[in-house]
Design an enzyme around this catalytic site. Structure first.
Site, PDB file in Angstrom:
ATOM      1  N   HIS A   1      -2.862   9.908  -2.139  1.00 55.90           N
ATOM      2  CA  HIS A   1      -2.928   8.468  -2.328  1.00 55.90           C
ATOM      3  C   HIS A   1      -3.002   8.763  -3.719  1.00 55.90           C
ATOM      4  O   HIS A   1      -2.568   7.676  -4.319  1.00 55.90           O
ATOM      5  CB  HIS A   1      -4.266   8.253  -2.007  1.00 55.90           C
ATOM      6  CG  HIS A   1      -3.935   7.464  -0.145  1.00 55.90           C
ATOM      7  ND1 HIS A   1      -3.504   6.076  -0.885  1.00 55.90           N
ATOM      8  CD2 HIS A   1      -3.748   7.253   0.959  1.00 55.90           C
ATOM      9  CE1 HIS A   1      -3.033   5.563   0.759  1.00 55.90           C
ATOM     10  NE2 HIS A   1      -3.829   6.406   1.401  1.00 55.90           N
TER      11      HIS A   1
ATOM     12  N   ASP B   1       2.479 -13.954  12.953  1.00 57.11           N
ATOM     13  CA  ASP B   1       1.443 -14.594  12.297  1.00 57.11           C
ATOM     14  C   ASP B   1       0.566 -13.941  11.676  1.00 57.11           C
ATOM     15  O   ASP B   1      -0.439 -13.207  12.556  1.00 57.11           O
ATOM     16  CB  ASP B   1       0.812 -16.359  13.225  1.00 57.11           C
ATOM     17  CG  ASP B   1      -0.018 -16.910  12.463  1.00 57.11           C
ATOM     18  OD1 ASP B   1      -1.213 -15.899  11.170  1.00 57.11           O
ATOM     19  OD2 ASP B   1      -0.585 -17.677  12.886  1.00 57.11           O
TER      20      ASP B   1
ATOM     21  N   LYS C   1      -7.103 -15.903  16.627  1.00 56.63           N
ATOM     22  CA  LYS C   1      -7.214 -15.744  15.309  1.00 56.63           C
ATOM     23  C   LYS C   1      -8.668 -15.286  14.975  1.00 56.63           C
ATOM     24  O   LYS C   1      -9.229 -15.231  13.283  1.00 56.63           O
ATOM     25  CB  LYS C   1      -6.959 -17.024  14.240  1.00 56.63           C
ATOM     26  CG  LYS C   1      -5.599 -16.620  13.971  1.00 56.63           C
ATOM     27  CD  LYS C   1      -4.449 -18.374  13.139  1.00 56.63           C
ATOM     28  CE  LYS C   1      -3.415 -18.467  14.001  1.00 56.63           C
ATOM     29  NZ  LYS C   1      -2.891 -19.842  12.913  1.00 56.63           N
TER      30      LYS C   1
ATOM     31  N   GLU D   1       0.853  -1.275   0.364  1.00 60.91           N
ATOM     32  CA  GLU D   1      -0.036  -0.339   0.334  1.00 60.91           C
ATOM     33  C   GLU D   1       0.624   1.378   0.005  1.00 60.91           C
ATOM     34  O   GLU D   1       1.635   1.623   1.119  1.00 60.91           O
ATOM     35  CB  GLU D   1      -0.398  -0.312   1.927  1.00 60.91           C
ATOM     36  CG  GLU D   1      -1.816   1.371   1.217  1.00 60.91           C
ATOM     37  CD  GLU D   1      -2.886   1.494   2.424  1.00 60.91           C
ATOM     38  OE1 GLU D   1      -3.309   2.081   2.785  1.00 60.91           O
ATOM     39  OE2 GLU D   1      -2.734   0.346   3.144  1.00 60.91           O
TER      40      GLU D   1
END
Length: 335
Positions: A320, A222, A146, A64
């Site tokens: 952006h 992770d 998670k 990004e």
């Protein structure tokens, strides 16, 4: 950060190409099965981040545009204002096994039995000393690994870290291109009020998961644990008669490690070494992972501060459009 490579590609007969030079032996048995290659993700550096009196160069893996530049801008603002401070309030993973009985009465008897403090202490010692007992499932999802869950937002999981900084008015104006009143008002509206209306769960922030994911991927964490690790509430307040901005992030469930898994890979090891947290601490077990958690939180602090400033100053869309789209992409948009 990538291991040395000859740059040559080989064909496996199915149209897939594997880049020669990658140490595939390092991933077998711990990171990936049936490997056919690897994905290259750009890695950049934000910093120097001044945290608790020490400077850190924070590796961030992302695709990004503007993310690292934005975080880096706030690192400068924090550094010029004397740095950020952090406190780790809790450190410990939770696991919630499921125990199955033939009746509710029998299950309730265990509940009451374990509510005795002395019995629970004895039971926990036995439980933690073995990998096999009479439980039905080792992880029963009450720990919600998670997955988003209120229990992690309220009680925490992993490391609870609070990070704060005081940014003086001059730095807010010159570096962040906005003013304290605008930031405080925007934070109240965007991060607190609107998210309350939306019924957000642990999401009272601008874009915590952006920073957490980027640091996680760079340092071999992770990536899926970004879910609970991104629980965060961002607070901003004018202090010292409105001359300074107090900004803080409270993150109750940061789950990071510096040993095993992806942390063993060459590129990720390099990023951890850059922070000085690779491997286990010989002097104080767990110290490196605790330090990494505070670095993650302080990086989030920087990310939150810069994004909110960009929104308050009306710079977000402009930046952006300038840095996150190529001229080719822009022509397609125009069409």
């Amino acid at each position: 950060m990538r291991p040395a490579s000859s740059g040559r590609f080989s064909n496996d007969g199915f149209g897939l190409r594997t880049l020669e030079g990658f140490d595939y032996e390092s991933i077998l048995g711990q990171c990936c099965e049936m490997p056919v290659g690897y994905v290259q993700i750009p890695v950049g550096i934000a910093g120097l981040l001044l945290l608790d009196g020490f400077e850190y160069s924070v590796s961030m893996a992302t695709m990004e545009g503007c993310l690292i530049a934005s975080t880096n801008r706030a690192c400068k603002a924090i550094h010029l204002s004397g740095g950020a401070t952090s406190v780790l309030l809790r450190d410990g993973m939770t696991r919630a096994p499921v125990v199955r009985f033939n009746s509710a009465k029998r299950a309730s008897e265990l509940k009451f039995f374990l509510e005795d403090p002395e019995i629970f202490e004895t039971f926990s010692i036995v439980f933690n000393s073995t990998s096999f007992m009479f439980f039905y499932y080792m992880i029963g999802n009450f720990c919600s690994d998670k997955k988003p869950a209120a229990v992690n937002w309220i009680e925490g999981c992993g490391k609870l870290v609070v990070c704060e900084a005081v940014i003086n008015e001059e730095v807010v104006k010159k570096v962040l291109k906005t003013n304290i009143h605008a930031l405080v008002e925007l934070n109240m509206l965007k991060n607190l009020a609107v998210f309350a209306i939306a019924g957000a769960l642990g999401g009272y922030n601008a874009h915590t998961s952006n920073i957490v994911s980027a640091v996680f991927i760079a340092t071999g964490q992770d990536p899926a644990q970004n879910i609970e690790s991104s629980h965060c509430i961002t607070m901003m307040e004018a202090i010292n008669n409105g001359k300074d901005l107090h900004v803080s992030v409270s993150m109750p469930s940061i789950e990071v490690g510096t040993v095993g898994g992806g942390t063993q890979l060459a590129s990720q090891s390099a990023c951890l070494n850059l922070l000085g947290v690779k491997g286990a601490s010989k002097e104080s077990p767990g110290a490196n992972s605790r330090l990494l958690a505070t670095i993650v939180a302080s990086s989030v602090l920087a990310g939150e501060l810069s994004l909110m400033s960009a929104i308050a100053a009306g710079q977000l869309v402009k930046s952006h459009m300038k840095y996150n789209r190529s001229s080719k992409d822009m022509s397609k948009v125009a069409c």
